[in-house]
Design a protein around this motif. Structure first.
Motif, short mmCIF file in Angstrom:
data_model
loop_
_atom_site.label_atom_id
_atom_site.label_comp_id
_atom_site.label_asym_id
_atom_site.label_seq_id
_atom_site.Cartn_x
_atom_site.Cartn_y
_atom_site.Cartn_z
N ARG A 155 0.90 -0.91 -0.27
CA ARG A 155 0.42 -0.03 0.28
C ARG A 155 0.76 1.60 0.30
O ARG A 155 1.53 1.51 1.24
CB ARG A 155 -0.95 0.22 1.55
CG ARG A 155 -1.55 1.54 1.25
CD ARG A 155 -2.81 1.24 1.64
NE ARG A 155 -3.77 2.17 1.52
CZ ARG A 155 -5.06 2.87 2.53
NH1 ARG A 155 -5.48 1.59 2.24
NH2 ARG A 155 -5.40 3.37 2.33
N HIS B 115 -10.92 5.73 1.85
CA HIS B 115 -11.98 6.83 2.39
C HIS B 115 -12.47 7.87 1.16
O HIS B 115 -12.07 7.36 0.26
CB HIS B 115 -11.89 8.14 4.12
CG HIS B 115 -9.92 8.74 3.39
ND1 HIS B 115 -9.78 9.80 2.29
CD2 HIS B 115 -9.22 7.79 3.09
CE1 HIS B 115 -8.56 9.98 2.41
NE2 HIS B 115 -8.16 9.06 3.48
N CYS C 278 -4.01 7.74 6.74
CA CYS C 278 -3.17 6.04 5.33
C CYS C 278 -2.09 6.18 5.35
O CYS C 278 -1.24 4.78 5.24
CB CYS C 278 -3.72 7.22 4.22
SG CYS C 278 -5.23 6.94 3.09
N CYS D 13 -1.76 12.83 1.72
CA CYS D 13 -2.72 11.94 2.28
C CYS D 13 -2.94 12.05 3.59
O CYS D 13 -2.26 12.55 4.51
CB CYS D 13 -3.10 10.36 1.61
SG CYS D 13 -4.72 10.33 1.65
N CYS E 100 -9.18 9.57 -1.43
CA CYS E 100 -8.06 8.72 -1.10
C CYS E 100 -7.24 8.16 -2.37
O CYS E 100 -8.44 7.53 -3.21
CB CYS E 100 -8.46 7.78 -0.14
SG CYS E 100 -7.25 6.58 -0.41
N HIS E 101 -6.72 9.04 -2.61
CA HIS E 101 -5.76 8.04 -4.14
C HIS E 101 -4.65 7.28 -4.03
O HIS E 101 -3.84 6.89 -4.39
CB HIS E 101 -5.20 9.19 -4.81
CG HIS E 101 -6.37 10.28 -5.78
ND1 HIS E 101 -6.23 11.36 -5.52
CD2 HIS E 101 -7.44 10.93 -4.85
CE1 HIS E 101 -7.24 12.26 -6.17
NE2 HIS E 101 -8.65 11.26 -5.15
N CYS E 102 -4.50 6.76 -2.38
CA CYS E 102 -3.18 5.88 -2.33
C CYS E 102 -3.35 4.46 -3.61
O CYS E 102 -4.65 4.21 -3.93
CB CYS E 102 -3.95 4.97 -0.41
SG CYS E 102 -3.31 6.44 0.54
ZN LIG Z 1 -5.24 7.40 1.51
#
Ligand SMILES: [Zn+2]
Length: 334
Positions: free
Chosen positions: A178, A211, A188, A184, A214-216
């Motif tokens: 991840r 969430h 995160c 973020c 969230c662009h993770c």
């Molecule tokens: Zn994130």
């Protein structure tokens, strides 16, 4: 409502969506990278985010309180605008996931067919229910637009999870990575890292959660897993005897692996030889695989009716079924 505005709005949204995609340079670049077999899950994740934005932007430009009767996103309008566009997005994203996963499997030298995540109709229904139960569209517009992008990203997460799960079930040791997107939140950042799939595979695990906004990236590359079964999966087949031996070796290896490490799966492999493939299932598999070029000895899974079938592809119309499980409470494709 005197006249039905949904068909016209849908046409406008679809047109806008296509235009947005056509002029999006990031999408163009990522698709090239995927075609050149250089893409990772991070790229597909970005692709999904961009497609989500394109869709979200189309709704933003076309749908407003002025265009909706009583300024409200009535269920029967919402359903006919959201369902087909979200589904189209799913088709594009899951297709690219499949291409990337296929290539990752090849690079890792594992003869395993990519799993394509199913269309999640429950997620779409919950979006439709959400917007159609607000008094005014403006009450929910912002979160609705955000959720379209969010929803697109979840498709890639599904692909990561389902493929890792499959690889785990056959004795590989998938690692999930991840990566926090820059800027973020604290939550995160604390989740960033590398995990054994097995440790994070439980439903609702935070590593697979995101969430709003969230662009993770949650990524999987089988080359990072252990290669326990690699040597038996990656050899070229010379003749039928060789093929038979190879399948035997695969089975043996799976059984051994299983005995050593995964007691839970013992039953499934012990039952392996006796599993019969009924005519209906075989014909479903034939229909599914008839246009694919598949190497003998490739391991795959397919959901048919209420069951998930795990089997080895020996040749077209010749499959060795080694596991069949009833799937409950899963989303069915429509
Ligand atoms: Zn994130």
């Amino acid at each position: 409502m005197n006249n039905d505005i949904a068909p016209e709005l849908l046409e406008k949204i679809e047109k806008q969506f296509d235009e947005n995609i056509a002029k999006n340079e990031k999408i163009k670049k990522i698709l090239e990278k995927i075609e050149n077999k250089k893409a990772t899950y991070q790229d597909v994740q970005e692709y999904a985010g961009e497609l989500g934005k394109c869709l979200s932007n189309s709704f933003k430009l076309i749908v407003s309180e002025d265009t909706l009767p009583d300024g409200k996103f009535y269920y029967n309008i919402a359903q006919r605008l959201i369902e087909p566009t979200v589904k189209k997005n799913y088709e594009s994203i899951s297709k690219q996931c499949e291409i990337v996963q296929t290539n990752l499997n090849k690079n890792a030298n594992i003869g395993i067919k990519a799993v394509v995540p199913k269309y999640n109709s429950e997620r779409t229904d919950s979006i439709i229910n959400y917007v159609s139960t607000r008094d005014k569209y403006s009450d929910c517009e912002k979160s609705f637009l955000d959720v379209l992008e969010h929803n697109a990203r979840l498709i890639v997460d599904d692909s990561v999870k389902e493929n890792a799960q499959f690889h785990d079930s056959v004795g590989l040791n998938p690692k999930i990575v991840r990566i926090a997107s820059s800027g973020c939140c604290k939550w995160c950042s604390s989740l960033a890292g590398t995990y054994n799939y097995r440790d994070v595979s439980n439903t609702g695990n935070d590593v697979f959660r995101r969430h709003a906004n969230c662009h993770c990236s949650v990524i999987y590359d089988p080359i990072n897993g252990s290669r326990k079964v690699q040597n038996v999966w990656d050899k070229k087949i010379e003749n039928k005897d060789e093929l038979k031996k190879r399948i035997e070796r695969i089975n043996q290896s799976l059984i051994n692996d299983n005995k050593k490490n995964y007691k839970l799966n013992l039953q499934m492999f012990a039952k392996y030889k006796s599993l019969r493939l009924d005519a209906h299932t075989r014909s479903e598999l034939n229909t599914w695989l008839k246009h694919d070029e598949i190497e003998s000895g490739t391991l795959m899974l397919k959901d048919i009716g209420d069951y998930r079938y795990y089997f080895v592809y020996n040749d077209f119309d010749n499959y060795t079924l080694y596991k069949k499980v009833k799937i409950r409470g899963r989303n069915r494709s429509k």
